[in-house]
Design a protein around this motif. Structure first.
Motif, mmCIF file in Angstrom:
data_model
loop_
_atom_site.group_PDB
_atom_site.id
_atom_site.type_symbol
_atom_site.label_atom_id
_atom_site.label_comp_id
_atom_site.label_asym_id
_atom_site.label_seq_id
_atom_site.Cartn_x
_atom_site.Cartn_y
_atom_site.Cartn_z
ATOM 1 N N VAL A 59 31.128 -14.552 51.877
ATOM 2 C CA VAL A 59 31.210 -13.086 51.222
ATOM 3 C C VAL A 59 31.929 -12.237 52.539
ATOM 4 C CG1 VAL A 59 29.847 -11.019 50.846
ATOM 5 C CG2 VAL A 59 29.208 -13.592 49.910
ATOM 6 N N SER A 60 31.462 -12.280 53.531
ATOM 7 C CA SER A 60 32.208 -11.655 54.373
ATOM 8 C C SER A 60 33.660 -11.884 54.782
ATOM 9 C CB SER A 60 31.636 -11.795 56.023
ATOM 10 O OG SER A 60 30.165 -11.301 56.006
ATOM 11 N N ALA A 61 33.954 -13.396 54.837
ATOM 12 C CA ALA A 61 35.461 -13.602 54.904
ATOM 13 C C ALA A 61 36.081 -13.113 53.832
ATOM 14 C CB ALA A 61 35.385 -15.168 55.016
ATOM 15 N N ALA A 62 35.442 -13.184 52.648
ATOM 16 C CA ALA A 62 36.605 -12.591 51.324
ATOM 17 C C ALA A 62 36.750 -11.051 51.523
ATOM 18 C CB ALA A 62 35.703 -12.878 50.297
ATOM 19 N N VAL A 63 35.441 -10.463 51.749
ATOM 20 C CA VAL A 63 35.750 -8.731 51.968
ATOM 21 C C VAL A 63 36.638 -8.388 53.229
ATOM 22 C CG1 VAL A 63 34.244 -6.625 52.433
ATOM 23 C CG2 VAL A 63 33.386 -8.376 50.885
ATOM 24 N N ASP A 64 36.431 -8.998 54.236
ATOM 25 C CA ASP A 64 37.178 -8.784 55.424
ATOM 26 C C ASP A 64 38.770 -9.024 54.945
ATOM 27 O OD1 ASP A 64 34.917 -7.971 56.990
ATOM 28 O OD2 ASP A 64 34.922 -10.031 58.037
ATOM 29 N N GLY A 65 38.847 -10.097 54.383
ATOM 30 C CA GLY A 65 40.347 -10.584 53.872
ATOM 31 C C GLY A 65 40.999 -9.373 53.052
ATOM 32 N N VAL A 66 40.054 -8.843 51.976
ATOM 33 C CA VAL A 66 40.669 -7.881 51.313
ATOM 34 C C VAL A 66 41.070 -6.690 51.922
ATOM 35 C CG1 VAL A 66 40.048 -6.302 49.409
ATOM 36 C CG2 VAL A 66 39.387 -8.646 49.277
ATOM 37 N N ILE A 67 40.266 -6.200 52.903
ATOM 38 C CA ILE A 67 40.494 -5.056 53.747
ATOM 39 C C ILE A 67 41.922 -5.196 54.611
ATOM 40 C CG2 ILE A 67 39.675 -3.402 55.626
ATOM 41 C CD1 ILE A 67 38.591 -3.184 52.698
ATOM 42 N N ALA A 68 42.037 -6.455 55.172
ATOM 43 C CA ALA A 68 42.956 -6.823 56.237
ATOM 44 C C ALA A 68 44.446 -6.906 55.427
ATOM 45 C CB ALA A 68 42.783 -8.101 56.677
ATOM 46 N N ASP A 69 44.278 -7.189 53.973
ATOM 47 C CA ASP A 69 45.721 -7.583 53.236
ATOM 48 C C ASP A 69 45.924 -6.333 52.564
ATOM 49 O OD1 ASP A 69 45.615 -9.944 54.199
ATOM 50 O OD2 ASP A 69 44.934 -10.977 52.574
ATOM 51 N N HIS A 70 44.708 -5.449 52.080
ATOM 52 C CA HIS A 70 45.096 -4.438 51.113
ATOM 53 C C HIS A 70 44.709 -3.086 51.755
ATOM 54 C CE1 HIS A 70 46.174 -7.667 48.188
ATOM 55 N NE2 HIS A 70 44.854 -7.809 48.191
ATOM 56 N N GLY A 71 43.878 -2.981 52.754
ATOM 57 C CA GLY A 71 43.623 -1.954 53.599
ATOM 58 C C GLY A 71 42.593 -0.997 52.897
ATOM 59 N N ARG A 72 41.915 -1.323 51.847
ATOM 60 C CA ARG A 72 40.905 -0.634 51.097
ATOM 61 C C ARG A 72 40.138 -1.295 50.114
ATOM 62 N NH1 ARG A 72 43.528 4.446 48.674
ATOM 63 N NH2 ARG A 72 41.616 4.732 47.542
ATOM 64 N N LEU A 73 39.255 -0.865 49.872
ATOM 65 C CA LEU A 73 38.167 -1.534 48.597
ATOM 66 C C LEU A 73 37.596 -0.187 47.978
ATOM 67 C CD1 LEU A 73 37.304 -4.077 47.135
ATOM 68 C CD2 LEU A 73 35.176 -3.872 48.639
ATOM 69 N N ASP A 74 38.014 0.066 46.507
ATOM 70 C CA ASP A 74 37.584 1.326 45.627
ATOM 71 C C ASP A 74 36.355 0.614 44.958
ATOM 72 O OD1 ASP A 74 39.930 3.254 46.336
ATOM 73 O OD2 ASP A 74 40.692 1.166 46.576
ATOM 74 N N ALA A 75 36.100 -0.693 44.513
ATOM 75 C CA ALA A 75 35.017 -0.730 43.701
ATOM 76 C C ALA A 75 34.786 -2.282 43.617
ATOM 77 C CB ALA A 75 35.499 -0.434 42.293
ATOM 78 N N VAL A 76 33.600 -2.732 43.381
ATOM 79 C CA VAL A 76 33.114 -3.951 43.499
ATOM 80 C C VAL A 76 32.423 -4.398 41.927
ATOM 81 C CG1 VAL A 76 31.189 -5.610 44.160
ATOM 82 C CG2 VAL A 76 32.762 -4.566 45.916
ATOM 83 N N VAL A 77 32.740 -5.253 41.297
ATOM 84 C CA VAL A 77 31.835 -5.806 40.247
ATOM 85 C C VAL A 77 31.397 -7.294 40.513
ATOM 86 C CG1 VAL A 77 31.970 -6.324 37.820
ATOM 87 C CG2 VAL A 77 33.700 -4.795 38.686
ATOM 88 N N ASN A 78 29.996 -6.932 40.743
ATOM 89 C CA ASN A 78 29.039 -8.093 40.838
ATOM 90 C C ASN A 78 28.878 -8.780 39.486
ATOM 91 O OD1 ASN A 78 28.258 -8.045 43.682
ATOM 92 N ND2 ASN A 78 27.403 -6.019 43.209
ATOM 93 N N ASN A 79 29.588 -9.949 39.053
ATOM 94 C CA ASN A 79 29.581 -10.611 37.887
ATOM 95 C C ASN A 79 29.070 -11.880 37.946
ATOM 96 O OD1 ASN A 79 30.225 -11.018 34.976
ATOM 97 N ND2 ASN A 79 31.337 -12.652 35.993
ATOM 98 N N ALA A 80 29.029 -12.599 39.146
ATOM 99 C CA ALA A 80 28.497 -13.983 39.411
ATOM 100 C C ALA A 80 27.054 -14.146 39.121
ATOM 101 C CB ALA A 80 29.089 -14.639 40.749
#
Length: 281
Positions: free
Chosen positions: A69-90
């Protein structure tokens, strides 16, 4: 005002609601990070994106693994610079009853459906605070009404709803919107992943008769047109994503609204018990 596209991370996108929501979000102009536990199962997702003419950022994320989880979220921030929404669907279904289930079986259901939501939400919240973002979780009408032979699953969904209902006003003080989306029956692969072979003889000991009646009723619900499509359920996810002020609790169909309403008006529990008892007797 920044021209950077808004970014949404969605879990459990290999099929069903998650897949449909990922495609719908990308169509709506969101940079969509579509995650799944096993990226070798992303063929249907890639095909749907191609047919819709949209691009998805497909990444691995196992909601039960904090490091993943941490790797995925950190990767999003590193590559895209922001996170505006999360959809927990799993999520994962499970049929069983207390006398026959092991406690370990129940822990596994809770790990995916409850603690998995907390793992992703906790990792995402600092970034959602930075953007005034949205935390959206696909629960179920089973998060409001306990259903026969869904004891562990409903317990996990009840826990998710209770946790997020409690978190919502706290998160709101810092600009983060929290919503839960409550589908009823959805015609997806989910029903095929509950761990029961409905064509085989059911041996649940003294509960076999009741379980067979429950399964027959449930299968009929999925065959008679009552179940909504994944794309239809994903429209409610998009409502939570796009509305100016999304509700905390969003049902995906009129049937789901009526069903959930039975519980919310049932002070002594008799209405729910009267209803669900007919499913097994």
């Amino acid at each position: 005002m920044s021209s950077t596209p808004r970014t949404v991370l969605i879990t459990g996108t290999s099929s069903g609601i998650g897949l449909a929501a990922a495609v719908a979000a990308a169509r709506a102009g969101w940079r969509t990070v579509a995650t799944l536990r096993d990226t070798t199962r992303a063929d249907a997702l890639r095909k749907a994106a191609s047919e819709a003419g949209v691009d998805l950022d497909i990444r691995r994320l196992d909601v039960t693994d904090e490091a993943s989880v941490s790797a995925a979220v950190d990767g999003v921030i590193a590559d895209h610079g922001r996170l505006d929404a999360v959809v927990n669907n799993a999520g994962a279904g499970h049929l069983g009853t207390l006398e026959n289930d092991s406690v370990e079986d129940i822990r596994k259901v809770m790990e995916v459906n409850f603690f998995g939501v907390l793992n992703v939400s906790k990792a995402a919240l600092p970034h959602l605070r930075a953007t005034g973002g949205r935390l959206i979780t696909v629960t179920s009408v089973g998060g409001v009404i306990g259903q026969p032979f869904n004891e562990a699953y409903c317990a996990a969904k009840f826990a998710v709803e209770g946790y997020l209902e409690s978190l919502a006003p706290v998160a709101r003080t810092l600009g983060v919107s929290v919503s839960v989306v409550e589908p009823g029956a959805v015609a997806t692969e989910f029903v095929n992943n509950i761990g029961v072979d409905i064509d085989a003889d059911i041996d649940a000991g003294p509960y076999s008769g009741a379980l067979r009646r429950y399964i027959d009723r449930t299968v009929e619900q999925f065959l008679d047109g009552t179940a909504q499509t994944a794309a239809s359920a994903a429209e409610s996810v998009m409502e939570a994503l796009l509305a100016d002020r999304p509700a905390f609790r969003i049902q995906t169909t009129d049937w789901a609204r009526t069903f959930v309403g039975t519980k919310l008006a049932d002070l002594d529990g008799s209405a729910v018990q009267g209803l669900t008892t007919t499913w097994v007797s």
